[in-house]
Design a protein around this motif. Structure first.
Motif, PDB file in Angstrom:
ATOM      1  N   ASN A 281      40.299-119.336 -34.447  1.00 15.63           N
ATOM      2  CA  ASN A 281      39.942-118.922 -33.085  1.00 15.63           C
ATOM      3  C   ASN A 281      38.946-117.776 -33.093  1.00 15.63           C
ATOM      4  OD1 ASN A 281      41.253-120.823 -31.537  1.00 15.63           O
ATOM      5  ND2 ASN A 281      43.148-119.643 -31.428  1.00 15.63           N
ATOM      6  N   GLU A 282      38.996-116.938 -34.108  1.00 16.20           N
ATOM      7  CA  GLU A 282      38.041-115.837 -34.210  1.00 16.20           C
ATOM      8  C   GLU A 282      36.654-116.309 -34.641  1.00 16.20           C
ATOM      9  OE1 GLU A 282      39.167-112.396 -36.446  1.00 16.20           O
ATOM     10  OE2 GLU A 282      41.166-112.326 -35.537  1.00 16.20           O
ATOM     11  N   ILE A 283      36.589-117.351 -35.456  1.00 12.39           N
ATOM     12  CA  ILE A 283      35.294-117.763 -36.003  1.00 12.39           C
ATOM     13  C   ILE A 283      34.663-118.948 -35.294  1.00 12.39           C
ATOM     14  CG2 ILE A 283      35.887-116.883 -38.296  1.00 12.39           C
ATOM     15  CD1 ILE A 283      36.164-119.911 -39.132  1.00 12.39           C
ATOM     16  N   LYS A 284      35.419-119.729 -34.532  1.00 15.50           N
ATOM     17  CA  LYS A 284      34.927-121.017 -34.036  1.00 15.50           C
ATOM     18  C   LYS A 284      33.630-120.922 -33.233  1.00 15.50           C
ATOM     19  CE  LYS A 284      37.810-121.127 -29.969  1.00 15.50           C
ATOM     20  NZ  LYS A 284      38.869-121.770 -29.264  1.00 15.50           N
ATOM     21  N   ASP A 285      33.432-119.869 -32.501  1.00 12.71           N
ATOM     22  CA  ASP A 285      32.220-119.727 -31.690  1.00 12.71           C
ATOM     23  C   ASP A 285      31.275-118.669 -32.246  1.00 12.71           C
ATOM     24  OD1 ASP A 285      33.123-121.645 -29.794  1.00 12.71           O
ATOM     25  OD2 ASP A 285      34.406-120.115 -28.898  1.00 12.71           O
ATOM     26  N   ARG A 286      31.548-118.212 -33.436  1.00  7.35           N
ATOM     27  CA  ARG A 286      30.764-117.140 -34.035  1.00  7.35           C
ATOM     28  C   ARG A 286      29.346-117.607 -34.346  1.00  7.35           C
ATOM     29  NH1 ARG A 286      33.963-114.104 -38.487  1.00  7.35           N
ATOM     30  NH2 ARG A 286      34.903-113.226 -36.625  1.00  7.35           N
ATOM     31  N   LYS A 287      28.410-116.761 -34.082  1.00  7.18           N
ATOM     32  CA  LYS A 287      27.005-117.017 -34.390  1.00  7.18           C
ATOM     33  C   LYS A 287      26.617-116.131 -35.572  1.00  7.18           C
ATOM     34  CE  LYS A 287      26.179-119.398 -30.509  1.00  7.18           C
ATOM     35  NZ  LYS A 287      27.365-120.176 -30.351  1.00  7.18           N
ATOM     36  N   GLY A 288      25.663-116.616 -36.333  1.00  5.52           N
ATOM     37  CA  GLY A 288      25.207-115.839 -37.471  1.00  5.52           C
ATOM     38  C   GLY A 288      24.243-116.648 -38.306  1.00  5.52           C
ATOM     39  N   LYS A 289      24.088-116.233 -39.557  1.00  7.99           N
ATOM     40  CA  LYS A 289      23.150-116.921 -40.444  1.00  7.99           C
ATOM     41  C   LYS A 289      23.689-116.895 -41.870  1.00  7.99           C
ATOM     42  CE  LYS A 289      20.489-112.704 -40.933  1.00  7.99           C
ATOM     43  NZ  LYS A 289      19.227-112.024 -40.756  1.00  7.99           N
ATOM     44  N   LEU A 290      23.160-117.810 -42.663  1.00 14.34           N
ATOM     45  CA  LEU A 290      23.533-117.902 -44.063  1.00 14.34           C
ATOM     46  C   LEU A 290      22.602-117.002 -44.873  1.00 14.34           C
ATOM     47  CD1 LEU A 290      25.571-119.553 -45.738  1.00 14.34           C
ATOM     48  CD2 LEU A 290      23.717-121.145 -46.215  1.00 14.34           C
ATOM     49  N   VAL A 291      23.193-116.068 -45.617  1.00 13.36           N
ATOM     50  CA  VAL A 291      22.428-115.148 -46.456  1.00 13.36           C
ATOM     51  C   VAL A 291      22.992-115.229 -47.872  1.00 13.36           C
ATOM     52  CG1 VAL A 291      21.741-112.745 -46.820  1.00 13.36           C
ATOM     53  CG2 VAL A 291      22.007-113.613 -44.480  1.00 13.36           C
ATOM     54  N   PHE A 292      22.171-115.721 -48.796  1.00  8.83           N
ATOM     55  CA  PHE A 292      22.592-115.886 -50.190  1.00  8.83           C
ATOM     56  C   PHE A 292      23.904-116.664 -50.305  1.00  8.83           C
ATOM     57  CE2 PHE A 292      20.131-111.842 -50.228  1.00  8.83           C
ATOM     58  CZ  PHE A 292      19.029-112.315 -50.934  1.00  8.83           C
ATOM     59  N   GLY A 293      24.052-117.708 -49.480  1.00  6.28           N
ATOM     60  CA  GLY A 293      25.219-118.567 -49.540  1.00  6.28           C
ATOM     61  C   GLY A 293      26.439-118.033 -48.818  1.00  6.28           C
TER      62      GLY A 293
ATOM     63  N   PHE B 229      27.975-116.673 -45.024  1.00  2.00           N
ATOM     64  CA  PHE B 229      27.728-116.608 -43.585  1.00  2.00           C
ATOM     65  C   PHE B 229      27.920-115.180 -43.106  1.00  2.00           C
ATOM     66  CE2 PHE B 229      28.914-116.924 -39.112  1.00  2.00           C
ATOM     67  CZ  PHE B 229      27.898-117.743 -38.628  1.00  2.00           C
ATOM     68  N   GLU B 230      26.886-114.633 -42.503  1.00  2.00           N
ATOM     69  CA  GLU B 230      26.970-113.278 -41.939  1.00  2.00           C
ATOM     70  C   GLU B 230      26.922-113.394 -40.425  1.00  2.00           C
ATOM     71  OE1 GLU B 230      24.166-110.506 -43.517  1.00  2.00           O
ATOM     72  OE2 GLU B 230      24.951-110.707 -45.550  1.00  2.00           O
ATOM     73  N   LYS B 231      27.946-112.882 -39.776  1.00  2.00           N
ATOM     74  CA  LYS B 231      28.016-112.998 -38.325  1.00  2.00           C
ATOM     75  C   LYS B 231      27.021-112.053 -37.676  1.00  2.00           C
ATOM     76  CE  LYS B 231      31.814-109.722 -37.725  1.00  2.00           C
ATOM     77  NZ  LYS B 231      33.136-109.508 -37.209  1.00  2.00           N
ATOM     78  N   GLU B 232      26.572-112.475 -36.488  1.00  2.00           N
ATOM     79  CA  GLU B 232      25.696-111.628 -35.695  1.00  2.00           C
ATOM     80  C   GLU B 232      26.483-110.401 -35.224  1.00  2.00           C
ATOM     81  OE1 GLU B 232      24.165-113.835 -32.385  1.00  2.00           O
ATOM     82  OE2 GLU B 232      22.861-115.054 -33.663  1.00  2.00           O
TER      83      GLU B 232
END
Length: 114
Positions: free
Chosen positions: A93-105, A107-110
């Motif tokens: 529930n904490e991650i399902k709508d999380r936005k971010g990007k993949l950095v060196f494999g 996932f880093e959240k916005e």
């Protein structure tokens, strides 16, 4: 992958079997979260070693290490009146709508605007 001794149990039934195993060995009332955290750290180290190995043993050893980690996590959850489903549901529930990007494999959240 064929797993020796696999009985095809559903996860909640298997989780309860592990809890029973812990209780039979006094690992719930007779241990501590700190002791189990130390055990968890040891098991994560085994996972790291397994992931460095070459096939064909790496997959079996990786599965064994992940299983050992789950056994310890079940112990910690049980002593804190939790279960894997509750913990995983909360994390999802904490991650399902999380936005971010993949950095060196990874996932880093916005960062939230603040």
């Amino acid at each position: 992958m064929t797993i020796p001794g696999y009985m095809g149990m559903d996860l909640p039934i298997l989780e309860q079997a592990v809890i029973t195993w812990h209780k039979q060995r006094n690992l719930i009332d007779g241990s501590t979260d700190q002791a189990q955290l130390a055990k968890l750290t040891e098991e994560v180290g085994e996972l790291a070693r397994a992931m460095r190995k070459e096939e064909p043993f790496a997959n079996y050893q990786t599965a064994d290490a992940i299983g050992d980690i789950l056994v310890v996590l079940i112990n910690i959850a049980e002593r804190n009146n939790l279960d894997l489903r509750t913990c995983l549901h909360r994390a999802y529930n904490e991650i399902k709508d999380r936005k971010g990007k993949l950095v060196f494999g990874i996932f880093e959240k916005e960062e939230a605007d603040g």
